[in-house]
Design an enzyme around this catalytic site. Structure first.
Site, short mmCIF file in Angstrom:
data_model
loop_
_atom_site.label_atom_id
_atom_site.label_comp_id
_atom_site.label_asym_id
_atom_site.label_seq_id
_atom_site.Cartn_x
_atom_site.Cartn_y
_atom_site.Cartn_z
N GLN A 80 49.60 26.10 10.81
CA GLN A 80 49.28 25.01 11.73
C GLN A 80 48.11 25.35 12.63
OE1 GLN A 80 53.01 24.41 13.75
NE2 GLN A 80 54.08 23.83 11.87
N HIS A 146 53.32 26.50 15.50
CA HIS A 146 53.56 26.01 16.86
C HIS A 146 52.53 26.51 17.89
CE1 HIS A 146 58.14 25.40 15.87
NE2 HIS A 146 57.33 24.91 14.94
N GLU A 239 60.78 14.63 20.77
CA GLU A 239 61.01 14.10 22.12
C GLU A 239 59.76 13.50 22.74
OE1 GLU A 239 64.36 17.41 23.59
OE2 GLU A 239 62.48 17.16 24.69
#
Length: 367
Positions: A80, A146, A239
Site C-alpha cells: 500500500q 497501513h 468508520e
C-alpha cells in the site's frame, strides 16, 4: 433515536433510489492510462495534479495530456506504500507550493513522510524545486501495510495528516508513536500551535487524535469547518469519525469489525473514554477518498458526503442530518472499478479516480 440506530447499522437505500441517483450523472473520462493513481488536486490555473503510487507525479491538462513532473522524492513503493496524497497550498497563487505524503524507506523500515516543494515550469516542462521532506513520521515498520495518508488544510493554514497503524494494531494506542493517528502540522512540518498535547512528554507534539486504524479519507466540513475522516476497518468496521483534539478513537481496543480470521477484536464495540464513530460499514467497503458536495451543479446531492469504495467498487453517497448519516446509496457500481479518490473541483464538478494499472480520472457530469 431510530435514525441514529440506522446510521450505525450502515443503512443502504432501496435499489430504485440507487438507480435514480445514478441516472442523474453521466461519466466523462478526463484522463486514462494512469498507473494506480492515488490522489488528485486542482491547479488554480486549470488542470490537475495526480499522484501515482509508484512515485510519479503528473500534471494532467483538461484535454487529457499528461506530463511527468521531475523531482519527486524517492518512495517505498511496496504493498500500500508509495506516493500518496497531494495538496495544493492555500497560498499557491503566491508561492506555487504543493505538499505530498509518501511512504519513505529507512534502515528502521518504512514510514509516512511529508514533502514540500515549489511546482516550477520551464516552457512545457514541469519540475519540483526546493523540495524537502519536512516531516518524517516515526511509524516506521517493515512490510507495506497501513500508511494512511490524506492531507487537508484547516482554516488557519495548518495541515492535518492521517497516518495508519502500519499493520501493528497496538501501536495506535502508543502515545509516543505516530502510528494510527491524526496529526496537525504547520506548513513547515512543525507541530501546529494549539495542538492538544503540546508540552506533554508522554505524547508526540504533532498528534491531534489517536486510536485510528488506517484513515485514507479526510475533508473539512464546509459548514462547521471541522475535520472528518474515514478509515479502513478489518473484516468490517470501516468508520467515519469527526476527530476532536486529544481524543482516542479506540482502535484496537474497540471495533465494529472482526479479525480476518473471524475472531473478536479487543473488548467489544464500546468502552468508557473511547469515542464512537458516527457511522460504520459491515461488511467493509474499503473506503478511500471523500468529499462534501456543495456545488449547485448537483442540487439533489447538496450537503451529501461522498466516499470512494475500493473493495465495494462503488461511490457511497451518504445523506447527512448534521453529524448523522440518515441514508446511503451506492453509485457507479456499473463502472466495475475500485474508487481511490473523490473530489469536488473548483469548477463545481465532481471527480473520481479509479485504482488500476489503467486508472482514470472521471468527471461526473450532471444530466
Amino acid at each position: 433515536m431510530v435514525l441514529a440506530v440506522v446510521a450505525l447499522l450502515g443503512f443502504v437505500s432501496a435499489p430504485g433510489q440507487n438507480a435514480q441517483a445514478q441516472s442523474a450523472v453521466t461519466l466523462e473520462t478526463v484522463a486514462s492510462g494512469l498507473s494506480y493513481p492515488w490522489s488528485v488536486a486542482f491547479l488554480p490555473s486549470g488542470g490537475y495534479l495526480i499522484t501515482e503510487r509508484d512515485g510519479v507525479l503528473k500534471v494532467v491538462k483538461e484535454d487529457g495530456d499528461q506530463q511527468i513532473v521531475r523531482g519527486t522524492p524517492e518512495v517505498f513503493a511496496q504493498g500500500q506504500g508509495g506516493l500518496l496524497d497531494v495538496a495544493v497550498s492555500p497560498t499557491f497563487d503566491a508561492d506555487q507550493t504543493i505538499f505530498m505524503s509518501f511512504s519513505q524507506g529507512s534502515p528502521e523500515g518504512a514510514g509516512t513522510s511529508l514533502y514540500r516543494a515549489i511546482l516550477g515550469q520551464a516552457g512545457p516542462e514541469f519540475e519540483l524545486v526546493e523540495g524537502e521532506t519536512i516531516f518524517r513520521g516515526n511509524n516506521r515498520g517493515y512490510g507495506g501495510r497501513h500508511f494512511g495518508s490524506r492531507l487537508v488544510f484547516d482554516a488557519d493554514g495548518n495541515l492535518f495528516m492521517t497516518l495508519g497503524d502500519r499493520g501493528e494494531a497496538p501501536r495506535a494506542q502508543d502515545t509516543r508513536d505516530h502510528s494510527g493517528s491524526v496529526l496537525r502540522l504547520t506548513s513547515d512540518g512543525a507541530p501546529a500551535p494549539g495542538n492538544p498535547f503540546a508540552g506533554n512528554s508522554d505524547y508526540q507534539p504533532e498528534v491531534w487524535s489517536i486510536g485510528h486504524r488506517n484513515p485514507q479519507s479526510a475533508a473539512i466540513h464546509p459548514e462547521t469547518g471541522v475535520l472528518w475522516t474515514v478509515e479502513h476497518g478489518a473484516r468490517g468496521g470501516d468508520e467515519i469519525n469527526i476527530p476532536e483534539a486529544g481524543k482516542n478513537y479506540g482502535w484496537p481496543i474497540i471495533s465494529y469489525g472482526r479479525h480476518y480470521s473471524g475472531g473478536k477484536i479487543g473488548e467489544g464495540t464500546e468502552k468508557a473514554g473511547l469515542e464512537q464513530p458516527i457511522h460504520y460499514w459491515d461488511p467493509s467497503i474499503a473506503p478511500s477518498g471523500m468529499a462534501f458536495v456543495t456545488s449547485d451543479k448537483y442540487p439533489d446531492w447538496n450537503g451529501a458526503l461522498l466516499v470512494g469504495a475500493l473493495r465495494g467498487q462503488h461511490l457511497a453517497k451518504l445523506t447527512l442530518d448534521g453529524a448523522r448519516v440518515v441514508n446511503e446509496e451506492q453509485l457507479l457500481q456499473d463502472l466495475g472499478e475500485r474508487i481511490r479518490d473523490v473530489r469536488q473541483g473548483p469548477d463545481g464538478f465532481l471527480y473520481v479516480l479509479t485504482d488500476s494499472d489503467d486508472g482514470k480520472l472521471i468527471r461526473l457530469q450532471p444530466k
